[in-house]
Design a protein around this motif. Sequence first.
Motif, PDB file in Angstrom:
ATOM      1  N   ARG B 164      30.041  -6.069  30.060  1.00 12.00           N
ATOM      2  CA  ARG B 164      31.017  -5.481  29.139  1.00 12.00           C
ATOM      3  C   ARG B 164      30.447  -4.223  28.496  1.00 12.00           C
ATOM      4  O   ARG B 164      31.124  -3.209  28.334  1.00 12.00           O
ATOM      5  CB  ARG B 164      31.421  -6.498  28.062  1.00 12.00           C
ATOM      6  CG  ARG B 164      32.296  -7.631  28.589  1.00 12.00           C
ATOM      7  CD  ARG B 164      33.096  -8.280  27.447  1.00 12.00           C
ATOM      8  NE  ARG B 164      33.823  -9.464  27.880  1.00 12.00           N
ATOM      9  CZ  ARG B 164      35.012  -9.438  28.483  1.00 12.00           C
ATOM     10  NH1 ARG B 164      35.614  -8.276  28.738  1.00 12.00           N
ATOM     11  NH2 ARG B 164      35.609 -10.564  28.834  1.00 12.00           N
ATOM     12  N   ALA B 165      29.166  -4.287  28.123  1.00 10.00           N
ATOM     13  CA  ALA B 165      28.498  -3.128  27.516  1.00 10.00           C
ATOM     14  C   ALA B 165      28.443  -1.960  28.501  1.00 10.00           C
ATOM     15  O   ALA B 165      28.628  -0.805  28.128  1.00 10.00           O
ATOM     16  CB  ALA B 165      27.096  -3.513  27.059  1.00 10.00           C
ATOM     17  N   TRP B 166      28.201  -2.278  29.776  1.00 10.08           N
ATOM     18  CA  TRP B 166      28.128  -1.222  30.793  1.00 10.08           C
ATOM     19  C   TRP B 166      29.472  -0.496  30.934  1.00 10.08           C
ATOM     20  O   TRP B 166      29.531   0.739  30.961  1.00 10.08           O
ATOM     21  CB  TRP B 166      27.708  -1.824  32.141  1.00 10.08           C
ATOM     22  CG  TRP B 166      27.447  -0.785  33.197  1.00 10.08           C
ATOM     23  CD1 TRP B 166      26.273  -0.160  33.442  1.00 10.08           C
ATOM     24  CD2 TRP B 166      28.408  -0.252  34.123  1.00 10.08           C
ATOM     25  NE1 TRP B 166      26.427   0.734  34.478  1.00 10.08           N
ATOM     26  CE2 TRP B 166      27.721   0.706  34.905  1.00 10.08           C
ATOM     27  CE3 TRP B 166      29.758  -0.468  34.362  1.00 10.08           C
ATOM     28  CZ2 TRP B 166      28.347   1.432  35.914  1.00 10.08           C
ATOM     29  CZ3 TRP B 166      30.386   0.270  35.371  1.00 10.08           C
ATOM     30  CH2 TRP B 166      29.680   1.201  36.128  1.00 10.08           C
ATOM     31  N   PHE B 167      30.573  -1.265  31.021  1.00 10.22           N
ATOM     32  CA  PHE B 167      31.901  -0.629  31.148  1.00 10.22           C
ATOM     33  C   PHE B 167      32.243   0.175  29.885  1.00 10.22           C
ATOM     34  O   PHE B 167      32.843   1.247  29.968  1.00 10.22           O
ATOM     35  CB  PHE B 167      32.966  -1.695  31.427  1.00 10.22           C
ATOM     36  CG  PHE B 167      33.010  -2.155  32.862  1.00 10.22           C
ATOM     37  CD1 PHE B 167      33.392  -1.283  33.873  1.00 10.22           C
ATOM     38  CD2 PHE B 167      32.663  -3.456  33.207  1.00 10.22           C
ATOM     39  CE1 PHE B 167      33.449  -1.695  35.204  1.00 10.22           C
ATOM     40  CE2 PHE B 167      32.711  -3.887  34.529  1.00 10.22           C
ATOM     41  CZ  PHE B 167      33.100  -2.999  35.534  1.00 10.22           C
ATOM     42  N   GLU B 168      31.852  -0.332  28.726  1.00  8.80           N
ATOM     43  CA  GLU B 168      32.109   0.381  27.472  1.00  8.80           C
ATOM     44  C   GLU B 168      31.320   1.699  27.438  1.00  8.80           C
ATOM     45  O   GLU B 168      31.865   2.746  27.087  1.00  8.80           O
ATOM     46  CB  GLU B 168      31.706  -0.520  26.301  1.00  8.80           C
ATOM     47  CG  GLU B 168      32.324  -0.100  24.983  1.00  8.80           C
ATOM     48  CD  GLU B 168      31.896  -1.043  23.864  1.00  8.80           C
ATOM     49  OE1 GLU B 168      32.065  -2.276  24.032  1.00  8.80           O
ATOM     50  OE2 GLU B 168      31.370  -0.544  22.846  1.00  8.80           O
ATOM     51  N   ASP B 169      30.038   1.629  27.798  1.00 12.20           N
ATOM     52  CA  ASP B 169      29.206   2.838  27.864  1.00 12.20           C
ATOM     53  C   ASP B 169      29.834   3.862  28.810  1.00 12.20           C
ATOM     54  O   ASP B 169      29.857   5.057  28.531  1.00 12.20           O
ATOM     55  CB  ASP B 169      27.794   2.500  28.390  1.00 12.20           C
ATOM     56  CG  ASP B 169      26.933   1.790  27.351  1.00 12.20           C
ATOM     57  OD1 ASP B 169      27.371   1.629  26.195  1.00 12.20           O
ATOM     58  OD2 ASP B 169      25.814   1.379  27.718  1.00 12.20           O
ATOM     59  N   ARG B 170      30.317   3.358  29.933  1.00 13.10           N
ATOM     60  CA  ARG B 170      30.874   4.241  30.948  1.00 13.10           C
ATOM     61  C   ARG B 170      32.118   4.959  30.426  1.00 13.10           C
ATOM     62  O   ARG B 170      32.295   6.159  30.649  1.00 13.10           O
ATOM     63  CB  ARG B 170      31.202   3.415  32.197  1.00 13.10           C
ATOM     64  CG  ARG B 170      31.642   4.272  33.364  1.00 13.10           C
ATOM     65  CD  ARG B 170      31.599   3.496  34.648  1.00 13.10           C
ATOM     66  NE  ARG B 170      31.675   4.422  35.760  1.00 13.10           N
ATOM     67  CZ  ARG B 170      32.825   4.874  36.257  1.00 13.10           C
ATOM     68  NH1 ARG B 170      33.966   4.472  35.760  1.00 13.10           N
ATOM     69  NH2 ARG B 170      32.821   5.736  37.262  1.00 13.10           N
ATOM     70  N   ARG B 171      32.991   4.225  29.721  1.00 12.36           N
ATOM     71  CA  ARG B 171      34.188   4.835  29.135  1.00 12.36           C
ATOM     72  C   ARG B 171      33.822   5.926  28.141  1.00 12.36           C
ATOM     73  O   ARG B 171      34.450   6.970  28.078  1.00 12.36           O
ATOM     74  CB  ARG B 171      35.024   3.765  28.418  1.00 12.36           C
ATOM     75  CG  ARG B 171      36.064   3.092  29.304  1.00 12.36           C
ATOM     76  CD  ARG B 171      37.097   2.352  28.471  1.00 12.36           C
ATOM     77  NE  ARG B 171      36.479   1.377  27.582  1.00 12.36           N
ATOM     78  CZ  ARG B 171      36.151   0.130  27.941  1.00 12.36           C
ATOM     79  NH1 ARG B 171      36.372  -0.279  29.170  1.00 12.36           N
ATOM     80  NH2 ARG B 171      35.587  -0.678  27.079  1.00 12.36           N
ATOM     81  N   ARG B 172      32.769   5.651  27.337  1.00 11.53           N
ATOM     82  CA  ARG B 172      32.329   6.615  26.320  1.00 11.53           C
ATOM     83  C   ARG B 172      31.546   7.775  26.928  1.00 11.53           C
ATOM     84  O   ARG B 172      31.220   8.729  26.232  1.00 11.53           O
ATOM     85  CB  ARG B 172      31.428   5.918  25.303  1.00 11.53           C
ATOM     86  CG  ARG B 172      32.174   4.939  24.442  1.00 11.53           C
ATOM     87  CD  ARG B 172      31.236   4.342  23.408  1.00 11.53           C
ATOM     88  NE  ARG B 172      31.948   3.383  22.580  1.00 11.53           N
ATOM     89  CZ  ARG B 172      31.380   2.617  21.662  1.00 11.53           C
ATOM     90  NH1 ARG B 172      30.089   2.717  21.438  1.00 11.53           N
ATOM     91  NH2 ARG B 172      32.090   1.777  20.958  1.00 11.53           N
ATOM     92  N   GLY B 173      31.155   7.620  28.200  1.00 14.41           N
ATOM     93  CA  GLY B 173      30.387   8.680  28.853  1.00 14.41           C
ATOM     94  C   GLY B 173      28.958   8.766  28.352  1.00 14.41           C
ATOM     95  O   GLY B 173      28.290   9.795  28.494  1.00 14.41           O
ATOM     96  N   ARG B 174      28.476   7.677  27.758  1.00 11.14           N
ATOM     97  CA  ARG B 174      27.099   7.701  27.247  1.00 11.14           C
ATOM     98  C   ARG B 174      26.494   6.308  27.355  1.00 11.14           C
ATOM     99  O   ARG B 174      26.972   5.365  26.746  1.00 11.14           O
ATOM    100  CB  ARG B 174      27.104   8.169  25.784  1.00 11.14           C
ATOM    101  CG  ARG B 174      25.711   8.242  25.202  1.00 11.14           C
ATOM    102  CD  ARG B 174      25.663   9.036  23.910  1.00 11.14           C
ATOM    103  NE  ARG B 174      24.317   8.892  23.349  1.00 11.14           N
ATOM    104  CZ  ARG B 174      23.984   7.936  22.481  1.00 11.14           C
ATOM    105  NH1 ARG B 174      24.882   7.080  22.029  1.00 11.14           N
ATOM    106  NH2 ARG B 174      22.749   7.849  22.031  1.00 11.14           N
ATOM    107  N   TYR B 175      25.421   6.223  28.167  1.00  9.66           N
ATOM    108  CA  TYR B 175      24.755   4.939  28.372  1.00  9.66           C
ATOM    109  C   TYR B 175      23.666   4.742  27.328  1.00  9.66           C
ATOM    110  O   TYR B 175      22.847   5.631  27.114  1.00  9.66           O
ATOM    111  CB  TYR B 175      24.173   4.860  29.782  1.00  9.66           C
ATOM    112  CG  TYR B 175      25.257   4.804  30.833  1.00  9.66           C
ATOM    113  CD1 TYR B 175      25.848   3.589  31.163  1.00  9.66           C
ATOM    114  CD2 TYR B 175      25.712   5.950  31.455  1.00  9.66           C
ATOM    115  CE1 TYR B 175      26.847   3.525  32.113  1.00  9.66           C
ATOM    116  CE2 TYR B 175      26.726   5.906  32.405  1.00  9.66           C
ATOM    117  CZ  TYR B 175      27.292   4.691  32.725  1.00  9.66           C
ATOM    118  OH  TYR B 175      28.296   4.639  33.647  1.00  9.66           O
TER     119      TYR B 175
END
Lengths: 188, 188
Positions: B164-175
Amino acid sequence: MGLETQGGTRFCGRCGAPLALRVPAGDDRERHVCTACGAVHYRNPKIVVGCIAHWRGRVLLCRRAIEPRRGLWTVPAGFLEHGESAEAGAARETLEEAGARVGIDALHGIWSLPAIGQVYLLFRGRMRDARVAAGAESLEAGLFAEEAVPWQAMAFPVVTQALRAWFEDRRRGRYRLHRGLVEATRWS
Amino acid sequence: MGLETQGGTRFCGRCGAPLALRVPAGDDRERHVCTACGAVHYRNPKIVVGCIAHWRGRVLLCRRAIEPRRGLWTVPAGFLEHGESAEAGAARETLEEAGARVGIDALHGIWSLPAIGQVYLLFRGRMRDARVAAGAESLEAGLFAEEAVPWQAMAFPVVTQALRAWFEDRRRGRYRLHRGLVEATRWS
Ligand SMILES: [Zn+2]
Ligand SMILES: [Zn+2]
């Protein structure tokens, strides 16, 4: 830390019978397999947790009272215990070896030392006050500005690397996550 | 993976004699100490390495062919081997369990599971191509967009959290680097 046992395993921990090197069914490499009960004994890498703890720009170092590298300097670090989190282990080592209470801020870096089966997890920590006291495994403990760090008397290359990165990050005003691989030749 | 041995240690790996619970000199907790040769057997936490591997926005998941949680989904992950770096272990598990070749980009997060003595190190990886093939420990393997992930059939809460954190990071464009503590009750 008592007598080292890893690597010298010759008997089964479940039943006490001798072990033999065999490739278990479905596996792709030799393992220590019990000749009586069939238990497979994996050789698991160990986790070393430690802390780069700072107080007003100075970092906390200890001089080792134990082997290996007795008399040389390092940051508080040691083997993670079963039942504790990586962060709790780093804070515990800092208290045990240097008498300092820290709040863990972030992971500073991860370094693999495959030749000796260790993974270092070093955290950044804020000291709650300037109190420092050498623990049983330390000859002394103290706070050091970058130019005062005993760079020529450091115990472990991986710690030297991590400390240099910390001071560099601090100068730049931006802390990054560091990652590294320490080869056998760099270690020994 | 063969028969589980950790936790059921009753005999000395060095000499085969029975162990007893004792507090070694200079230690502060009970350890398994050999009644014959005095070797101290520490119970070391294990390192689980894994990879969130992606191909054009879809992540690589496997459905487990083995216990625990047979039939449920996870990312490729398993115990780090002695002699390999954390990154190499994550790439190996991805190849073994899902037949996919990845380049490791960064550490996605670290999660401690003290109740079962594990530390998870999950990396982010780029697949070199879209090829996927279920390994011996997987029933199937595939690439999933966020809305297609079988969220209700995931094997491990820590992996669900990491994904879930990975998909959220991806949406925000920042890992970011994630860090967590998984309590016993959340795990079981
Ligand atoms: Zn046995
Ligand atoms: Zn013994």
